[in-house]
Design an enzyme around this catalytic site. Structure first.
Site, PDB file in Angstrom:
ATOM      1  N   ASP A 140     -12.517  51.016  36.761  1.00 17.63           N
ATOM      2  CA  ASP A 140     -13.866  51.291  36.230  1.00 17.63           C
ATOM      3  C   ASP A 140     -14.666  52.023  37.316  1.00 17.63           C
ATOM      4  O   ASP A 140     -14.453  51.787  38.508  1.00 17.63           O
ATOM      5  CB  ASP A 140     -14.590  49.994  35.846  1.00 17.63           C
ATOM      6  CG  ASP A 140     -15.702  50.229  34.818  1.00 17.63           C
ATOM      7  OD1 ASP A 140     -15.591  49.707  33.687  1.00 17.63           O
ATOM      8  OD2 ASP A 140     -16.688  50.930  35.141  1.00 17.63           O
ATOM      9  N   SER A 177     -11.911  42.538  27.590  1.00 19.47           N
ATOM     10  CA  SER A 177     -10.582  43.002  27.161  1.00 19.47           C
ATOM     11  C   SER A 177      -9.504  42.614  28.181  1.00 19.47           C
ATOM     12  O   SER A 177      -8.370  42.322  27.807  1.00 19.47           O
ATOM     13  CB  SER A 177     -10.586  44.520  26.952  1.00 19.47           C
ATOM     14  OG  SER A 177     -11.174  45.176  28.057  1.00 19.47           O
ATOM     15  N   ALA A 179     -11.363  57.417  36.117  1.00 18.33           N
ATOM     16  CA  ALA A 179      -9.985  57.492  35.616  1.00 18.33           C
ATOM     17  C   ALA A 179      -9.302  58.756  36.143  1.00 18.33           C
ATOM     18  O   ALA A 179      -8.160  58.723  36.603  1.00 18.33           O
ATOM     19  CB  ALA A 179     -10.005  57.495  34.088  1.00 18.33           C
ATOM     20  N   HIS A 214      -9.180  52.547  22.351  1.00 21.73           N
ATOM     21  CA  HIS A 214     -10.287  52.052  21.509  1.00 21.73           C
ATOM     22  C   HIS A 214     -11.328  53.157  21.337  1.00 21.73           C
ATOM     23  O   HIS A 214     -11.545  53.967  22.230  1.00 21.73           O
ATOM     24  CB  HIS A 214     -10.929  50.811  22.156  1.00 21.73           C
ATOM     25  CG  HIS A 214     -11.865  50.096  21.238  1.00 21.73           C
ATOM     26  ND1 HIS A 214     -13.079  49.603  21.645  1.00 21.73           N
ATOM     27  CD2 HIS A 214     -11.765  49.818  19.911  1.00 21.73           C
ATOM     28  CE1 HIS A 214     -13.677  49.026  20.624  1.00 21.73           C
ATOM     29  NE2 HIS A 214     -12.909  49.146  19.564  1.00 21.73           N
ATOM     30  N   VAL A 258     -14.985  44.707  23.847  1.00 17.55           N
ATOM     31  CA  VAL A 258     -14.168  44.741  22.632  1.00 17.55           C
ATOM     32  C   VAL A 258     -14.471  43.519  21.765  1.00 17.55           C
ATOM     33  O   VAL A 258     -14.628  42.406  22.274  1.00 17.55           O
ATOM     34  CB  VAL A 258     -12.638  44.797  22.931  1.00 17.55           C
ATOM     35  CG1 VAL A 258     -12.266  46.087  23.627  1.00 17.55           C
ATOM     36  CG2 VAL A 258     -12.162  43.591  23.725  1.00 17.55           C
TER      37      VAL A 258
HETATM   38  C1  LIG Z   1     -16.905  50.019  26.591  1.00 20.40           C
HETATM   39  S1  LIG Z   1     -17.008  49.615  28.281  1.00 20.40           S
HETATM   40  C2  LIG Z   1     -15.515  48.688  28.580  1.00 20.40           C
HETATM   41  C3  LIG Z   1     -15.540  47.309  28.000  1.00 20.40           C
HETATM   42  C4  LIG Z   1     -14.337  46.479  28.376  1.00 20.40           C
HETATM   43  N1  LIG Z   1     -13.088  47.144  28.023  1.00 20.40           N
HETATM   44  C5  LIG Z   1     -14.411  45.134  27.711  1.00 20.40           C
HETATM   45  O1  LIG Z   1     -13.977  44.987  26.553  1.00 20.40           O
HETATM   46  O2  LIG Z   1     -14.948  44.218  28.331  1.00 20.40           O
HETATM   47  C6  LIG Z   1     -16.605  51.142  29.036  1.00 20.40           C
HETATM   48  C7  LIG Z   1     -16.429  51.072  30.538  1.00 20.40           C
HETATM   49  O3  LIG Z   1     -15.833  52.267  30.969  1.00 20.40           O
HETATM   50  C8  LIG Z   1     -16.374  52.611  32.217  1.00 20.40           C
HETATM   51  N2  LIG Z   1     -16.141  54.044  32.361  1.00 20.40           N
HETATM   52  C9  LIG Z   1     -16.756  55.065  31.716  1.00 20.40           C
HETATM   53  N3  LIG Z   1     -16.230  56.233  32.074  1.00 20.40           N
HETATM   54  C10 LIG Z   1     -15.235  55.966  32.954  1.00 20.40           C
HETATM   55  C11 LIG Z   1     -14.318  56.782  33.676  1.00 20.40           C
HETATM   56  N4  LIG Z   1     -14.322  58.093  33.539  1.00 20.40           N
HETATM   57  N5  LIG Z   1     -13.437  56.176  34.493  1.00 20.40           N
HETATM   58  C12 LIG Z   1     -13.431  54.830  34.638  1.00 20.40           C
HETATM   59  N6  LIG Z   1     -14.284  54.015  33.974  1.00 20.40           N
HETATM   60  C13 LIG Z   1     -15.176  54.573  33.148  1.00 20.40           C
HETATM   61  C14 LIG Z   1     -17.828  52.202  32.125  1.00 20.40           C
HETATM   62  O4  LIG Z   1     -18.382  51.993  33.409  1.00 20.40           O
HETATM   63  C15 LIG Z   1     -17.736  50.929  31.305  1.00 20.40           C
HETATM   64  O5  LIG Z   1     -17.663  49.786  32.111  1.00 20.40           O
END
Ligand SMILES: C[S@@+](CC[C@H](N)C(=O)[O-])C[C@H]1O[C@@H](n2cnc3c(N)ncnc32)[C@H](O)[C@@H]1O
Length: 190
Positions: free
Chosen positions: A65, A47, A95, A139, A17
């Protein structure tokens, strides 16, 4: 330290983020005196640190995650940012699989920052997990600028468009779309 987390995210090709979104998350956590927060999409912890900085000192961040490797980094970043392991509950999994295990009405804030196709699941879960007056922050609500383009019909954009519309039309949410980062949809659970 946030710079390190951001640099590592970049190396993994993750979009951490931006500061505007981070500051808004911190504000939401502080305004709600959040004690229990769920984050979907730990990444390298950017985040998460912003959220922890706004939460009460006894608050616990539950962060989910699919990638254990990112979470190992996030765990270190949280420590370096001054948050002991007792302040975080780091869960590896999708999730879709993890959210059903969390308690109803037990959370003050749910932050969603993961795969767009799983956003409907996350929003449904947020409605169940949040206490009355709790806040959802999602987001990616602008779908990289494609949300308002009727010609954009890829699955991510269509999913985000439908989720935003469903929240806007629902009596159970009081929403606002903040034009920060890739769009932060915030909604209070009535
Ligand atoms: C945009 S990044 C998150 C960045 C984090 N919020 C930050 O600001 O540092 C998206 C994350 O979601 C995870 N992700 C994607 N699909 C997911 C799911 N279905 N369940 C859990 N995590 C997931 C990915 O592995 C990745 O680490």
């Amino acid at each position: 330290m946030l710079q390190t987390a951001r640099k590592l995210a970049h190396e993994f090709g993750l979009q951490a983020v931006p500061p505007g979104v981070g500051a808004t998350l911190r504000l939401l956590a502080a305004a709600g005196q959040a004690r229990a927060v769920v984050e979907i999409g730990t990444g390298t912890g950017v985040s998460g640190v912003w959220l922890l900085r706004g939460m009460r000192e006894d608050g616990i961040l539950t962060t989910i995650d699919v990638e254990n490797e990112y979470q190992r980094i996030a765990r270190r970043i949280f420590l370096e940012a001054g948050f002991p392991p007792s302040r975080t509950r780091i869960i590896t999994g999708r999730a879709y699989d993890v959210l059903p295990r969390l308690a109803d009405g037990a959370y003050d804030l749910v932050f969603v920052d993961a795969e767009a196709t799983e956003y409907p699941t996350c929003v449904d879960a947020a409605l169940r997990l949040l206490r009355s007056g709790g806040v959802l922050a999602m987001h990616g609500a602008l779908a990289r600028g494609r949300i308002g383009d009727p010609a954009a019909r890829d699955v991510d954009t269509v999913t985000v468009r439908e989720v935003v519309k469903a929240i806007r039309d629902s009596d159970e949410w009081v929403p606002a779309l903040l034009p920060t980062g890739d769009g932060l949809l915030v909604a209070v659970r009535r």
